[in-house]
Design a protein around this motif. Structure first.
Motif, PDB file in Angstrom:
ATOM      1  N   GLU A1493       0.847  -1.190   0.000  1.00 36.64           N
ATOM      2  CA  GLU A1493       0.000   0.000   0.000  1.00 36.64           C
ATOM      3  C   GLU A1493       0.883   1.240   0.000  1.00 36.64           C
ATOM      4  O   GLU A1493       1.740   1.414   0.861  1.00 36.64           O
ATOM      5  N   PRO A1522      -2.635   7.672 -10.875  1.00 36.12           N
ATOM      6  CA  PRO A1522      -2.419   6.806  -9.723  1.00 36.12           C
ATOM      7  C   PRO A1522      -1.480   5.679 -10.084  1.00 36.12           C
ATOM      8  O   PRO A1522      -1.195   4.832  -9.264  1.00 36.12           O
ATOM      9  N   SER A1527      -2.392   1.597  -4.453  1.00 40.36           N
ATOM     10  CA  SER A1527      -3.247   1.695  -3.273  1.00 40.36           C
ATOM     11  C   SER A1527      -4.418   0.743  -3.427  1.00 40.36           C
ATOM     12  O   SER A1527      -4.859   0.455  -4.540  1.00 40.36           O
ATOM     13  N   SER A1529      -7.458   1.288  -2.542  1.00 42.66           N
ATOM     14  CA  SER A1529      -8.673   1.970  -3.013  1.00 42.66           C
ATOM     15  C   SER A1529      -8.646   2.144  -4.519  1.00 42.66           C
ATOM     16  O   SER A1529      -9.665   1.954  -5.190  1.00 42.66           O
ATOM     17  N   ALA A1530      -7.480   2.504  -5.078  1.00 43.71           N
ATOM     18  CA  ALA A1530      -7.401   2.681  -6.531  1.00 43.71           C
ATOM     19  C   ALA A1530      -7.579   1.365  -7.261  1.00 43.71           C
ATOM     20  O   ALA A1530      -8.169   1.312  -8.345  1.00 43.71           O
ATOM     21  N   SER A1629     -12.620   8.544  -7.043  1.00 43.00           N
ATOM     22  CA  SER A1629     -11.764   8.948  -8.174  1.00 43.00           C
ATOM     23  C   SER A1629     -12.609   9.290  -9.384  1.00 43.00           C
ATOM     24  O   SER A1629     -12.291  10.237 -10.126  1.00 43.00           O
ATOM     25  N   ASP A1689      -8.686   8.578  -2.179  1.00 46.83           N
ATOM     26  CA  ASP A1689      -7.346   8.005  -2.120  1.00 46.83           C
ATOM     27  C   ASP A1689      -6.401   9.022  -1.475  1.00 46.83           C
ATOM     28  O   ASP A1689      -6.329  10.172  -1.928  1.00 46.83           O
TER      29      ASP A1689
END
Length: 1717
Positions: A1493, A1522, A1527, A1529-1530, A1629, A1689
């Motif tokens: 992460e 990104p 990450s 979340s991405a 995003s 993010d």
């Protein structure tokens, strides 16, 4: 040239095939003349003085006298035919010739006619003669427009013509009643359909001079089974009459209707006074004709049998004695097949009610008239009841064997029963004195009468016989009765109850078994007591099921491949010479069935000028009509009914031709070359012009005579006759082809005659013994002895097998007859190998022979022939010469049972004959030809079957002899029809290892089981579940075999290695034979499919398993059924349930079933499954050791039940333990917390539908300990609890306004509290309030990472890891591939719901292990990982997809419904973040090189343009830039959040409800202003005001009233942040990307009016963006802002996106506090 003939199999030269020979008469001086033509002749047709020839190529030639040719040549000799040039260009396929006209049918079904047309016989109006072939239109007027009927063949008479259409209907034109048309206007110029034959399948038509014949396929039985009327539909006369004779009563059906019927224009019958209304189409030969199509509609008529009743015997009563007179002469109308020892009756279908008036009159006369008066004179009132003076008794006396007239009329039976009841007093006095057979005689419904009793009194009074013959000749009836021998099963039959005498005078004959029972039931009790108990007992005895000896409708698989043998002959026209065959000389205006031929299997009809011929499949010729010159082939009278032509025994006729006064027969002789017979008038040289009907001075034959020159013609294939001429078509035997074809057809005809003889002389009489009780008086004249019935002698099982044998024999016989007819037709026309049905469809023959051999073998094995010997001996006598002759046995003193075995195995020899003849045919062809290969293949098939059936016969005989020596008790249980002995160890060749010294072990190997017999006990091991393995001799020195069965494993020891090898081979071959039917493999497969019932296994005792096996254990897919109703269907492994399966458990108390569907392991429920309880509960989740263990959901009750609830969470050993959510629908509460042993234990949260919220400790399923309670109005209590919603201890109670109590509390929330403590009101002293009093929720709830641990643990286990992160990466990928493949196979097999097409494609791509799971991660590989994760999470069969579905289910279960509480928002957000972290751990385990992460990915090594294109392509899939930072979340939020968005956003909306309401009120108020006013109000500088805006593609100036036009594109872009239907902007995003695009749209619109180097400042940008936000009218913008803020993010919080999001957030707060003036 010769080699080409051999290759083709055809004689192409006209001198070798289709040569034509013609002659007249039958004297020895006659020499046939050969007609020389350039091409082979295919067909010939002869008229009175002319003929027509069809040659190969479709050309037509004519010869003879042509008066219609006018100026052309009118006389042409037969040796010089002339070509009919008018038919040039047409390919003719059939020709026909009438007396003075001709016809031809072309390939397209067209009709051409020429010749005499005075009577319209050519179908061309306004012409008396037609000189040349002229087309005749055959049109169907019922269609619009009328369409042309395609014609198959023609037939021509003297004044009429008939056409057979492709729909097998008959069309007629010309003049006379022989047309069969309903008209009185002649001639009929246009072809019209013969409506009376419509709906029937006509096979052939033939024309005499003034009569017509049609060969018709019989209707199916269901169409013939219809009720019949009691009166004639035309003359209204009774169809049945009753006559009281001196010693008996006659019930006669000899009604004849002489009247015709005239049809009106609309097709309805015009009836005279007193006539019945029209009837329907006649459906059977025994049924009266329909009046709407019938010119004469006679009722049922007597059969040939009825004419011969008295020839065979007559019963008279003399001084109480019953005498039988017999006649050794064979009935003139009978066939060879009829000449059984006892004769065979037939049956038809009559079901007409008898008129009540006649019954009453007759009963009255019986009671009122004295016996003496009746003897002198009999009077019956009523003209309709007056019988014909010369009518015969249609009811057969029981001492006249083999004759069984036919009726099924219940009303007629009622009549007879009533009559019997009326004279019952007289019946009783003589009933006991009669023999049992004379009282009641049972017949099989489909078989016929019983044989006559041997030893009957022969002979009889000569004058009586002469009187009867005279009566027969003078009998006036319209049609002979139906004596069908081979009727369909189930049709009712007549039962004779002969002569119930009263004082030696009166007799009532019962016509059916129904009547017999009615008679007995109608007797009064006193009469019943007077009757013999034996008579009543036998009358009520149940009847054996009938066996039809003719397959109804033929063989289904044969279809249209073979000719039909179930045919009828119909005739109509003039009948002055008896040529119609109905027993009289009357004309018939419409077709009428000749019923006596309906069971004779007629395959061909021919018509002379005034006589008719019918050829049967048994090669017999029936003839009737004019016999002035002996043309009928016999001199019997009368000639008005069909009689057999007298031919020597062994002469089999297979083609016929009929001229004016002669008949020509083509038959089989002693060799295979056909011979010719002639019957009729001798033609004198130079006397051809004499009148044809003049016979004086002309010699003629008494019976058919052999033509001496026939052997010189070659192989004759067809004969034709007409006028005084005869024609024969012959082939030369080139390369033996013709001889081989003729030999094949001759052999089949001979074989069929042999089979028919066995059926009629042996099989049928034996079957008759099943119900007919034959009795004779003893030599002393005392009480008669009764022979036991066949069913008693054989027993029920053998009787059923005998009936099965009879059915199979009948099918074989029928198939042979059809095939012989097919081969005969092939000889007449095609003579080609490719038309042989036995080659193209050999399976029909092979299957029929196989079935028949199996039935004979079964009967033999069960000792049926041995049991049949005794009744056969009683029947055939001690010298069964007939049996020996038919069985072709020359041995002396052969046992009768062996003779029967030989007889019934006789058809198997014919298979060798098939092989030999096909091989002989094959020698006529080149080895490389296709025909040769076909013949060789056919020969191989029939020879192989012959050898196979020979082995099966030996097996059956071996088994039969074994059962004779086997102990009786075990024989009863082990003896089965299909079971055959292979080998046995009675010689102690095989013993059981470790058996006792005195033990007896007998091993018997059958074709279906291995039997282990010990003393009086035995055990059966089915071969399908038996495995045998040889034990190596090196280790033990023993010759051992290891046998494995499902429940036992034992070792057998052989006495030698040879014996061991023998038993090993025998068992393996028997097992393979039992499984596949082949038995050719050395070893059967170790894996197989079989069924087995367990008897030892405690778990499966008395359960039956059916499915796959492996080495003695269930392995693979199968099904188990227990006796208590339990059923398991699924996969097995090593004998235990393992894999996916379906399990049903009955609940006796609830009368319902428990149902489990899911995975199993080692015989127990293990894995994911669904369990539906009989109580209505439903559990979906994990199992272990038959218990709920792991994550699962339990639904209890329904919404309208007393206690509906849902629990989803963790289970341990069938109890709720761990984290779970419980939704109590009844109470409106939802608990989210920890459990232990089905009780709430630990921390947890409860929310209610009334807005209460509790989080804190639980103990023993109660709120006990520290907790926080909030109400809907924000009143909060934080302190101690002792019960649910019960405060007990220290705590703080805070009001919604900030006031609070602090102290001790007791009492239940909402019902009054007791408080001991202090009250505080902070806002009186502190204006800011006590900020520290606000309660932080979530502290006492279950931590996010503790929730749903079981769900993630199961996912790790599917990957092969015992604990998270502990396992091998490669093994995890292998487990994924195996799981996907297994699931896909299971879905394909249908054990689970079918997948969609998209899922199938995705599943196929996921089955392969990707390569990107190893090696350093680049941007390209990162994209592939991201795409593969999307597909995996979208596939429910993938472990990640299954995890995703489960998480979505538990999330919605938690936060939907009662769980939609705004105070749960923080927990809901934290739960999502926990999901992301734990899923990311799984992803990194699968892709170990993926950075942690926040880790960075190296820059891609590509040029800037490619980089730009790549970034553009993935713009919608990832956050801005990104790619360099990894990450969770991405990577995972785009997959997870769209599925969780609805419940999550609902919580945000509830939390921000007040703020959003204020914001929305302001938005609505400000949006009422026009654009310019709003821009000015918001402080937007004038330079940013748009001057013009595009509207529908055109620039429009902005004015003060313009509204919603400025910055419209930016407004529409920003609106996408909430358009769920048309947008996929779920993740932060995605929403940030929308905000960015909105800023770009604003900039683009502003830049159009400013310099290019303009840069935004926040002071300038904010008012403009505020305007766009207002115009976007985004509902719940505060919720959106909070969602983005919580889930954003971290890597983009401080970048460009972070600034833009801050701007949006500022706009939201600005709008809330905006004030307008």
């Amino acid at each position: 040239m010769e080699s080409q003939r051999k290759s083709s199999g055809e004689e192409d030269s006209s001198g070798e095939r289709g040569s034509l020979h013609t002659w007249k008469g039958y004297s020895y001086s006659v020499t046939p003349e050969r007609v020389l033509l350039s091409r082979p002749v295919l067909q010939a047709a002869l008229g009175t003085r002319h003929g027509v020839l069809l040659v190969e190529g479709g050309q037509v030639y004519s010869f003879g006298e042509f008066p219609w040719k006018q100026s052309q040549v009118s006389v042409v000799g037969p040796l010089k035919p002339v070509l009919e040039s008018a038919l040039s260009g047409q390919r003719v396929v059939a020709v026909a010739a009438g007396s003075f006209h001709s016809g031809a049918v072309t390939e397209d079904g067209g009709v051409h006619m020429w010749g005499e047309n005075s009577f319209g016989q050519c179908g061309l109006s306004s012409l008396t003669v037609v000189p040349n072939p002229t087309p005749v239109a055959v049109l169907d007027p019922d269609t619009s427009p009328p369409h042309t009927i395609r014609v198959l063949e023609l037939a021509c008479g003297e004044q009429h013509s008939l056409a057979l259409s492709a729909q097998h209907e008959v069309w007629a034109w010309g003049s006379g009643c022989q047309l069969g048309l309903v008209t009185t206007i002649f001639p009929v110029w246009k072809p019209q359909k013969v409506e009376h034959l419509a709906g029937r399948h006509v096979l052939q038509v033939a024309c005499g001079a003034f009569h017509s014949l049609a060969l018709v396929r019989c209707l199916p039985p269901q169409e013939a089974r219809r009720p019949l009327p009691d009166k004639c539909g035309q003359c209204n006369q009774l169809l049945y009459t009753m006559t009281d004779k001196e010693d008996h009563v006659i019930i006669s059906d000899s009604h004849y209707c002489p009247l015709g019927v005239e049809l009106l224009a609309d097709g309805e019958a015009k009836l005279g006074p007193g006539r019945s209304p029209p009837l329907r189409l006649q459906s059977s030969p025994s049924e009266p004709l329909s009046s709407h199509t019938s010119a004469s509609a006679p009722g049922p008529h007597p059969s040939i049998t009825e004419h011969t009743d008295y020839e065979r015997g007559r019963t008279v009563a003399q001084n109480g004695e019953v005498l039988t007179t017999t006649d050794s002469d064979i009935s003139a109308a009978g066939t060879d097949s009829d000449r059984t020892v006892g004769g065979v009756g037939g049956a038809g279908s009559r079901n007409s009610p008898y008129p009540d008036q006649a019954v009453k009159e007759y009963l009255k006369k019986l009671s009122d008239t004295s016996l003496a008066e009746e003897t002198v004179k009999m009077t019956i009132a009523g003209a309709s009841f007056q019988p014909p003076a010369d009518s015969l008794d249609l009811l057969t006396s029981d001492l006249i064997p083999g004759v069984m007239p036919v009726t099924t009329s219940s009303a007629l039976n009622s009549l007879v029963s009533s009559c019997a009841s009326a004279v019952v007093g007289r019946v009783v006095s003589t009933c006991e004195a009669l023999s049992l057979k004379k009282r009641i005689n049972y017949y099989y419904p489909g078989v016929g009468g019983v044989a006559g009793v041997p030893g009957g009194v022969p002979g009889g009074p000569a004058e009586e016989r002469v009187r009867l013959e005279e009566s027969m000749q003078g009998k006036k009836s319209c049609s002979t009765g139906d004596i069908r021998e081979e009727e369909a099963e189930g049709l009712s039959r007549r039962l004779s109850l002969p002569g119930l005498l009263s004082q030696g005078r009166y007799a009532v004959r019962l016509l059916s078994s129904t009547s017999a029972h009615r008679l007995l039931s109608s007797l009064s009790s006193s009469y019943t007591l007077m009757l013999s108990p034996r008579l009543l007992r036998r009358a009520s005895r149940p009847r054996v099921r009938a066996v039809p000896l003719t397959p109804v409708g033929g063989l289904p698989e044969a279809g249209e491949l073979l000719p039909s043998l179930q045919t009828e002959v119909w005739s109509w026209g003039r009948g002055e010479e008896g040529q119609l065959g109905h027993g009289d000389n009357l004309p018939r205006l419409q077709p009428l069935c000749i019923k006596c031929l309906s069971s004779k299997e007629v395959v061909l009809v021919a018509a002379g000028a005034h006589h008719s011929l019918a050829l049967t499949a048994q090669s017999q010729v029936f003839s009737w009509g004019s016999n002035s010159s002996g043309q009928l082939g016999h001199m019997d009278c009368p000639t008005t009914i069909p009689r057999l032509a007298k031919l020597s025994e062994g002469i089999r006729v297979w083609d016929v031709g009929a001229g004016v006064q002669h008949t020509l027969l083509l038959a089989d002789g002693d060799c295979y070359q056909p011979i010719l017979y002639y019957s009729g008038q001798q033609v004198i040289e130079g006397a051809q012009d004499a009148p044809q009907d003049q016979t004086e001075g002309y010699s003629y034959t008494q019976q058919p005579v052999l033509l001496p020159f026939c052997m010189n013609l070659g192989y004759v294939s067809a004969v034709f006759a007409g006028g005084q001429s005869c024609v024969a078509l012959a082939d030369r035997n080139v390369m033996g082809f013709s001889a081989s074809l003729h030999e094949l057809a001759t052999a089949e005809r001979k074989f069929y005659c042999k089979l028919s003889s066995v059926k009629n002389h042996i099989l049928r009489p034996l079957l008759d013994l099943g119900e007919n009780y034959c009795c004779r008086y003893s030599s002393t004249g005392q009480r008669p002895w009764v022979r036991e019935s066949l069913s008693t002698a054989l027993g029920p099982a053998s009787t059923v097998m005998l009936q099965s044998l009879a059915r199979c024999y009948s099918r074989l016989c029928h198939l042979t007859g059809q095939h012989s007819a097919s081969l005969t037709a092939n000889l007449r026309r095609r003579r080609e190998v490719k038309s042989l049905v036995m080659l193209e469809h050999a399976s029909i023959f092979l299957d029929t022979y196989n079935e028949y051999c199996c039935s004979v073998g079964n009967f033999l094995v069960m000792g049926g022939f041995q049991a049949l010997a005794k009744p056969s001996l009683d029947f055939f006598g001690k010298c069964p010469e007939l049996l020996q002759r038919l069985a072709e046995s020359s041995e002396e003193n052969i046992p009768l049972s062996d003779l029967l075995v030989t007889l019934f195995y006789l058809p198997m020899r014919h298979l060798h004959e098939y092989g030999r003849l096909l091989l002989k045919l094959g020698t006529c062809f080149e080895v490389s030809s296709v025909d040769y290969q076909k013949l060789q293949d056919g020969c191989s098939k029939f020879e192989a079957l012959a050898l196979h059936l020979k082995r099966r016969r030996k097996e059956a005989e071996y088994t039969y002899h074994f059962w004779k020596s086997f102990p009786g008790k075990m024989t009863d249980s082990l003896r089965k029809p299909h079971r055959r002995l292979i080998c046995e160890s009675s010689n102690k060749a095989l013993t059981l290892q470790n058996s006792g010294r005195f033990s007896v072990n007998w091993f018997i190997l059958f074709n279906d089981a291995l039997v282990h017999a010990q003393f009086s006990t035995h055990h059966v091991f089915p071969l399908a579940t038996l495995w045998v393995e040889p034990i190596p001799e090196e280790n033990t020195g023993l010759y051992g075999l290891k046998l494995i069965s499902p429940e036992e494993t034992f070792t057998l020891l052989a006495c030698s290695s040879m014996e061991k090898a023998k038993w090993l081979r025998s068992i393996n071959q028997a097992v393979d034979q039992a499984m596949s039917g082949a038995g050719q493999r050395a070893e059967p497969p170790i894996s197989r499919t079989a069924s087995y019932t367990f008897y030892k296994d405690s778990r499966l005792k008395e359960a039956t398993y059916e499915g796959r096996w492996l080495a003695g254990k269930p392995n693979g897919r199968g099904m188990v059924k227990w006796l208590d109703g339990r059923i398991y269907t699924g996969t097995f492994k090593n004998g235990l349930e393992d894999g996916f399966g379906d399990y049903v458990i009955p609940s006796k108390t609830l009368n319902l079933n428990d149902h489990y569907q899911g995975h199993w392991k080692e015989g127990k429920m293990h894995g994911i499954g669904t369990y539906k309880y009989a109580t209505g509960e439903l559990y979906e989740g994990s199992f272990q050791d038959n218990m709920r263990h792991g994550h699962g959901m339990l639904r209890s009750g329904t919404l309208n039940s007393s206690s509906p609830s849902v629990f989803i969470g963790q289970w341990v050993h069938d109890k709720k333990t761990g984290y779970g959510v419980f939704d109590d629908i009844t109470r409106g509460e939802k608990y989210m917390g920890m459990w232990q042993d089905d009780q709430r234990q630990g921390t947890g949260v409860i929310v209610t539908q009334f807005g209460l919220y509790y989080e804190g400790a639980f103990n023993n399923n109660k709120m006990q300990g520290t907790g926080v309670l909030l109400s809907e109005d924000n009143t909060t209590y934080e302190g101690e609890f002792s019960e649910d919603w019960t405060l007990n201890g220290k705590g703080v109670l805070t009001m919604a306004n900030g006031d609070y109590f602090e102290g001790s509390f007791t009492g239940e929330w909402g019902s009054g509290l007791k408080v001991t403590g202090s009250f505080f009101k902070p806002n009186l002293y502190d204006s800011d309030g006590d900020k520290g009093r606000a309660v932080k929720l979530g502290r006492l709830a279950v931590r996010p990472e503790e929730k749903w641990r079981a769900v993630f643990e199961e996912c790790w286990m599917r990957l092969g890891c015992e604990a998270p992160g502990q396992g091998e990466n490669q093994r995890a990928w292998e487990n994924i591939a195996v799981a996907l493949t297994t699931s896909r196979r299971r879905h394909r097999d249908g054990s689970e719901m079918n997948l969609s097409r998209t899922h199938n494609r995705t599943l196929g791509s996921l089955e392969f292990i990707p390569q990107q799971h190893v090696g350093p991660v680049t941007m390209e590989k990162y994209d592939r990982i991201r795409h593969s994760l999307i597909k995996a999470c979208d596939m429910p069969l993938h472990p990640l997809g299954m995890l995703m579905e489960t998480l979505v289910a538990v999330y919605r279960m938690t936060y939907v419904g009662v769980g939609a509480n705004r105070r749960l928002l923080l927990q809901a957000v934290n739960e999502i973040m926990s999901y992301l972290a734990r899923i990311f751990q799984l992803v990194r385990f699968l892709f170990p090189d993926l950075p942690e992460e926040g880790g960075a990915i190296p820059e891609p090594s590509s040029d800037p343009q490619d980089k730009k294109d790549s970034n553009c392509a993935d713009t919608q899939l990832e956050s801005p830039k990104p790619g360099r930072v990894v990450s969770s979340s991405a990577l995972l939020l785009p997959v997870l959040l769209p599925r969780l968005y609805p419940p999550l956003f609902t919580l945000y909306a509830l939390e921000k409800e007040r703020e959003d309401d204020v914001y929305w009120e302001c938005v609505l108020r400000l949006n009422k202003q026009p654009d310019m006013a709003l821009l000015a109000f918001l402080g937007v500088q004038h330079k940013f005001w748009p001057v013009s805006v595009p509207v529908l593609g055109e620039k429009t100036e902005v004015v003060s009233s313009t509204k919603d036009a400025c910055f419209a594109s930016a407004t529409e872009t920003l609106q996408q942040i909430r358009q769920f239907v048309f947008s996929t902007t779920f993740t932060p995003s995605d929403k940030l990307q929308v905000i960015q695009l909105t800023f770009e749209e604003i900039t683009k619109e502003v830049m159009s009016s400013l310099e290019d180097n303009f840069l935004w400042s926040m002071d300038d940008l904010f008012p403009v963006f505020l305007y766009v936000v207002l115009r976007a009218r985004i509902r719940n913008l505060g919720s959106e802002v909070s969602l983005i803020e919580d889930l954003m993010d971290p890597c983009v919080q401080h970048g460009e996106h972070g600034i833009m999001f801050t701007t949006l957030k500022a706009c939201y707060y600005q709008i809330q506090h905006e004030k307008t003036t």
